[in-house]
Design a protein around this motif. Structure first.
Motif, PDB file in Angstrom:
ATOM      1  N   PRO A  96      68.935  67.292  33.484  1.00 40.25           N
ATOM      2  CA  PRO A  96      68.443  65.953  33.850  1.00 40.25           C
ATOM      3  C   PRO A  96      68.130  65.809  35.344  1.00 40.25           C
ATOM      4  O   PRO A  96      67.230  65.048  35.721  1.00 40.25           O
ATOM      5  CB  PRO A  96      69.597  65.015  33.466  1.00 40.25           C
ATOM      6  CG  PRO A  96      70.509  65.801  32.595  1.00 40.25           C
ATOM      7  CD  PRO A  96      70.237  67.260  32.809  1.00 40.25           C
ATOM      8  N   ARG A  97      68.820  66.553  36.177  1.00 37.14           N
ATOM      9  CA  ARG A  97      68.545  66.467  37.625  1.00 37.14           C
ATOM     10  C   ARG A  97      67.169  67.046  37.940  1.00 37.14           C
ATOM     11  O   ARG A  97      66.442  66.547  38.799  1.00 37.14           O
ATOM     12  CB  ARG A  97      69.631  67.219  38.416  1.00 37.14           C
ATOM     13  CG  ARG A  97      71.017  66.617  38.251  1.00 37.14           C
ATOM     14  CD  ARG A  97      72.081  67.505  38.858  1.00 37.14           C
ATOM     15  NE  ARG A  97      72.167  68.799  38.160  1.00 37.14           N
ATOM     16  CZ  ARG A  97      73.047  69.758  38.473  1.00 37.14           C
ATOM     17  NH1 ARG A  97      73.907  69.591  39.482  1.00 37.14           N
ATOM     18  NH2 ARG A  97      73.084  70.880  37.793  1.00 37.14           N
ATOM     19  N   HIS A  98      66.809  68.123  37.226  1.00 40.64           N
ATOM     20  CA  HIS A  98      65.472  68.705  37.391  1.00 40.64           C
ATOM     21  C   HIS A  98      64.421  67.705  36.912  1.00 40.64           C
ATOM     22  O   HIS A  98      63.426  67.451  37.601  1.00 40.64           O
ATOM     23  CB  HIS A  98      65.376  70.014  36.608  1.00 40.64           C
ATOM     24  CG  HIS A  98      63.970  70.531  36.446  1.00 40.64           C
ATOM     25  ND1 HIS A  98      63.284  71.139  37.470  1.00 40.64           N
ATOM     26  CD2 HIS A  98      63.107  70.494  35.382  1.00 40.64           C
ATOM     27  CE1 HIS A  98      62.068  71.460  37.044  1.00 40.64           C
ATOM     28  NE2 HIS A  98      61.936  71.078  35.784  1.00 40.64           N
ATOM     29  N   LYS A  99      64.658  67.127  35.742  1.00 44.08           N
ATOM     30  CA  LYS A  99      63.669  66.216  35.163  1.00 44.08           C
ATOM     31  C   LYS A  99      63.414  65.017  36.080  1.00 44.08           C
ATOM     32  O   LYS A  99      62.269  64.624  36.287  1.00 44.08           O
ATOM     33  CB  LYS A  99      64.132  65.759  33.778  1.00 44.08           C
ATOM     34  CG  LYS A  99      64.133  66.907  32.771  1.00 44.08           C
ATOM     35  CD  LYS A  99      64.133  66.421  31.344  1.00 44.08           C
ATOM     36  CE  LYS A  99      65.537  66.290  30.801  1.00 44.08           C
ATOM     37  NZ  LYS A  99      65.567  66.051  29.349  1.00 44.08           N
ATOM     38  N   ALA A 100      64.485  64.472  36.634  1.00 50.15           N
ATOM     39  CA  ALA A 100      64.333  63.310  37.526  1.00 50.15           C
ATOM     40  C   ALA A 100      63.514  63.688  38.759  1.00 50.15           C
ATOM     41  O   ALA A 100      62.647  62.928  39.214  1.00 50.15           O
ATOM     42  CB  ALA A 100      65.708  62.779  37.931  1.00 50.15           C
ATOM     43  N   ALA A 101      63.768  64.874  39.287  1.00 47.32           N
ATOM     44  CA  ALA A 101      63.037  65.308  40.483  1.00 47.32           C
ATOM     45  C   ALA A 101      61.562  65.577  40.159  1.00 47.32           C
ATOM     46  O   ALA A 101      60.677  65.261  40.959  1.00 47.32           O
ATOM     47  CB  ALA A 101      63.697  66.556  41.072  1.00 47.32           C
ATOM     48  N   VAL A 102      61.288  66.143  38.986  1.00 49.40           N
ATOM     49  CA  VAL A 102      59.899  66.368  38.556  1.00 49.40           C
ATOM     50  C   VAL A 102      59.167  65.031  38.476  1.00 49.40           C
ATOM     51  O   VAL A 102      58.042  64.891  38.973  1.00 49.40           O
ATOM     52  CB  VAL A 102      59.864  67.080  37.178  1.00 49.40           C
ATOM     53  CG1 VAL A 102      58.464  67.037  36.567  1.00 49.40           C
ATOM     54  CG2 VAL A 102      60.333  68.532  37.315  1.00 49.40           C
ATOM     55  N   GLN A 103      59.811  64.050  37.863  1.00 49.91           N
ATOM     56  CA  GLN A 103      59.168  62.730  37.727  1.00 49.91           C
ATOM     57  C   GLN A 103      58.886  62.117  39.094  1.00 49.91           C
ATOM     58  O   GLN A 103      57.824  61.549  39.325  1.00 49.91           O
ATOM     59  CB  GLN A 103      60.068  61.804  36.898  1.00 49.91           C
ATOM     60  CG  GLN A 103      60.101  62.226  35.432  1.00 49.91           C
ATOM     61  CD  GLN A 103      61.044  61.366  34.603  1.00 49.91           C
ATOM     62  OE1 GLN A 103      62.089  60.943  35.078  1.00 49.91           O
ATOM     63  NE2 GLN A 103      60.686  61.136  33.351  1.00 49.91           N
ATOM     64  N   GLU A 104      59.817  62.258  39.989  1.00 49.36           N
ATOM     65  CA  GLU A 104      59.638  61.682  41.324  1.00 49.36           C
ATOM     66  C   GLU A 104      58.479  62.358  42.065  1.00 49.36           C
ATOM     67  O   GLU A 104      57.602  61.699  42.625  1.00 49.36           O
ATOM     68  CB  GLU A 104      60.942  61.834  42.120  1.00 49.36           C
ATOM     69  CG  GLU A 104      60.883  61.180  43.482  1.00 49.36           C
ATOM     70  CD  GLU A 104      61.679  61.961  44.504  1.00 49.36           C
ATOM     71  OE1 GLU A 104      62.896  62.134  44.311  1.00 49.36           O
ATOM     72  OE2 GLU A 104      61.065  62.405  45.497  1.00 49.36           O
ATOM     73  N   ILE A 105      58.462  63.688  42.035  1.00 52.02           N
ATOM     74  CA  ILE A 105      57.434  64.417  42.797  1.00 52.02           C
ATOM     75  C   ILE A 105      56.042  64.179  42.200  1.00 52.02           C
ATOM     76  O   ILE A 105      55.073  63.937  42.921  1.00 52.02           O
ATOM     77  CB  ILE A 105      57.766  65.924  42.857  1.00 52.02           C
ATOM     78  CG1 ILE A 105      59.044  66.142  43.682  1.00 52.02           C
ATOM     79  CG2 ILE A 105      56.597  66.718  43.464  1.00 52.02           C
ATOM     80  CD1 ILE A 105      59.650  67.527  43.549  1.00 52.02           C
ATOM     81  N   LEU A 106      55.943  64.189  40.869  1.00 45.70           N
ATOM     82  CA  LEU A 106      54.620  64.012  40.264  1.00 45.70           C
ATOM     83  C   LEU A 106      54.135  62.560  40.361  1.00 45.70           C
ATOM     84  O   LEU A 106      52.926  62.308  40.412  1.00 45.70           O
ATOM     85  CB  LEU A 106      54.618  64.538  38.822  1.00 45.70           C
ATOM     86  CG  LEU A 106      54.765  66.075  38.751  1.00 45.70           C
ATOM     87  CD1 LEU A 106      54.823  66.559  37.308  1.00 45.70           C
ATOM     88  CD2 LEU A 106      53.625  66.788  39.485  1.00 45.70           C
ATOM     89  N   THR A 107      55.060  61.639  40.443  1.00 47.99           N
ATOM     90  CA  THR A 107      54.661  60.249  40.723  1.00 47.99           C
ATOM     91  C   THR A 107      54.076  60.158  42.137  1.00 47.99           C
ATOM     92  O   THR A 107      53.082  59.464  42.377  1.00 47.99           O
ATOM     93  CB  THR A 107      55.870  59.300  40.566  1.00 47.99           C
ATOM     94  OG1 THR A 107      56.347  59.386  39.218  1.00 47.99           O
ATOM     95  CG2 THR A 107      55.485  57.850  40.864  1.00 47.99           C
TER      96      THR A 107
END
Ligand SMILES: [Zn+2]
Length: 505
Positions: A96-107
């Motif tokens: 989940p920590r990876h997923k949250a960071a992916v969402q933040e960066i791609l946003t």
């Protein structure tokens, strides 16, 4: 100084094979070498867990995708210790920590104006999880990597404005001609860029096993973007209580040539779009061939690294793979080739040199080499070797670095034959000859073998540890990689580093 090196993250839907072990070993050589140089190393590997193939297999088996990846990821985690990988972290993209960071960066990429909604139709390989351009399609509309038929697919989804980075990417390649090595791979990537970049899909709506697009929850991010981002997301949580994003980015990537386009075109463009630095370097390995065919699970010609390691030890397999096939080239590997190098180079050239050097010091000098200057010819032969090896490794010339060291293994073996210390010992004993001549030879051999132990540590971590312990000099630091830098200590007993009976098994 922070130094970060990565392997590709491995697609979790397979069993670990030699190709995975090979990338891991290459990255480990660099990690160990940089630790010797005193760098603060972060060595990252892990598993790529999203995408259609995982979802399909899970559905066939009637389990959830998460259950499937939880079952398969440990097989890759277990590979590390077997190949003696010293990775600092193992990232899993379902974290989940990876997923949250992916969402933040791609946003952020979207906010910066590089994302739009559109539709696309093209030829798609489900195993590559990639649409193929005209030049990438093999005969009969098949995937050139997997040999399977491509399917015509069209989708409406979110796009990444890759075309906006045409000039910046060309500039990157012009400014940093050795950004991608070897040169042939760099030229291949550059030719693709110069052919004109088209925008690429950022999301997919047909599947749900992936990282949800935060502004459009019907979509998940296309698995490649999610996977590539592991290299930066893991820096946030890969070391307990620290965020390494500033100190350890950019990283050096070790990849295989089958994923060249993603790492040398899509990835730097995405990083630019997110306002992040591009990787420090991309080192591209070739294919390991068995009987002339690419080793891959789908073709069924897998050379089992675990069986080879059981027979010869991890050090021998690490050494063999990097010695037999120049890093960056395609090359054939086989168990027969491994056996041959084990016997001739490891057991004879290195193992015997170490054993006889130590044995002679024990026999002729009670285990204590005199603290005299080393032989000037050998000193000259080793002069500058440490800097040469470091420079070659920095350039991704991993097999050339090993060859430079091995030239000195052979040189020391010739030195033993030239000086015949056993004859000097006899002359001392029978004719009362001056002991200085034998003192110099023994000191040179012990010091030479010690330096080889320090230099070879990244390739042969276990056996060089045993060797340096026996020499009473268990120090790996790079400033000890010069002839004469070691104190003349007492040497202990050394069991054969590469026993012959092991090779016979
Ligand atoms: Zn494919």
């Amino acid at each position: 100084m922070g130094y970060s090196v990565t392997t590709p993250i491995f697609y979790v839907n397979a069993a670990p094979h030699l190709g995975h072990a090979y990338s891991t070993i290459v990255a480990d050589v660099l990690a160990r070498h940089h630790r010797q140089r005193g760098d603060d190393v972060f060595f990252l590997t892990g598993t790529d867990e999203h995408g259609e193939p995982v979802a399909n297999v899970a559905a066939e088996r009637g389990i959830t995708p998460q259950e499937l990846v939880d079952e398969n990821a440990p097989r890759f985690q277990a590979m590390g210790p077997v190949v003696e990988a010293s990775n600092d972290f193992f990232v899993r993209t379902s974290d989940p920590r990876h997923k949250a960071a992916v969402q933040e960066i791609l946003t952020r990429v979207k906010d910066n104006g590089y994302v739009y909604e559109g539709s696309y139709e093209g030829w798609y390989c489900p195993k590559c999880a990639d649409f193929k351009t005209e030049s990438e399609i093999a005969e009969g509309n098949t995937c050139p990597i997997h040999g399977i038929p491509l399917s015509r697919e069209s989708e409406t989804n979110w796009f990444f404005r890759l075309s906006a980075f045409q000039e910046q990417l060309e500039q990157l390649y012009a400014d940093r001609p050795d950004w991608v090595v070897p040169q042939a791979r760099r030229n291949e990537a550059l030719a693709f860029i110069k052919g004109g970049l088209q925008d690429v899909s950022l999301s997919r709506s047909a599947i749900s096993w992936g990282v949800e697009v935060p502004w459009d929850p019907e979509h998940v991010f296309y698995v490649w973007w999610d996977a590539l981002l592991n290299y930066v997301t893991a820096l946030r949580f890969g070391r307990e209580g620290q965020d390494l994003s500033e100190s350890h980015w950019p990283a050096v990537h070790v990849i295989g040539k089958d994923i060249l386009k993603f790492h040398t075109i899509y990835w730097p463009a995405l990083l630019m779009a997110a306002g992040l630095e591009v990787p420090r370097r991309v080192l591209v390995g070739g294919f390991l061939l068995v009987d002339g065919a690419k080793m891959s699970k789908s073709r069924g010609n897998v050379l089992d690294p675990f069986a080879a390691i059981e027979a010869y030890g991890a050090d021998a397999v690490r050494f063999y793979l990097l010695r037999e096939v120049g890093f960056g080239q395609d090359g054939s590997v086989s168990l027969d080739g491994l056996k041959l190098r084990y016997e001739t180079e490891l057991a004879n050239d290195l193992g015997n040199l170490a054993s006889r050097s130590i044995a002679m010091v024990r026999r002729y000098r009670d285990g204590q080499a005199s603290d005299v200057a080393v032989d000037p010819e050998i000193a000259a032969a080793f002069d500058g070797l440490d800097a040469q090896v470091a420079a070659l490794l920095d350039d991704g010339q991993i097999s050339q670095a090993l060859e430079a060291i091995w030239e000195r293994v052979r040189r020391l073996n010739r030195f033993v034959e030239e000086r015949a210390p056993w004859a000097l010992a006899k002359a001392e004993k029978n004719d009362g000859a001056d002991p200085a001549a034998l003192d110099v030879v023994l000191r040179t051999l012990i010091e030479g073998v010690r330096v080889l132990g320090v230099l070879l540590h990244p390739w042969l971590p276990t056996s060089t540890g045993t060797l340096l312990d026996a020499l009473g000099a268990p120090v790996l630091a790079w400033d000890g990689a010069r002839l004469g830098a070691g104190a003349a200590g007492e040497v202990g007993e050394l069991a054969p580093l590469f026993p012959k009976d092991r090779a016979a098994a």
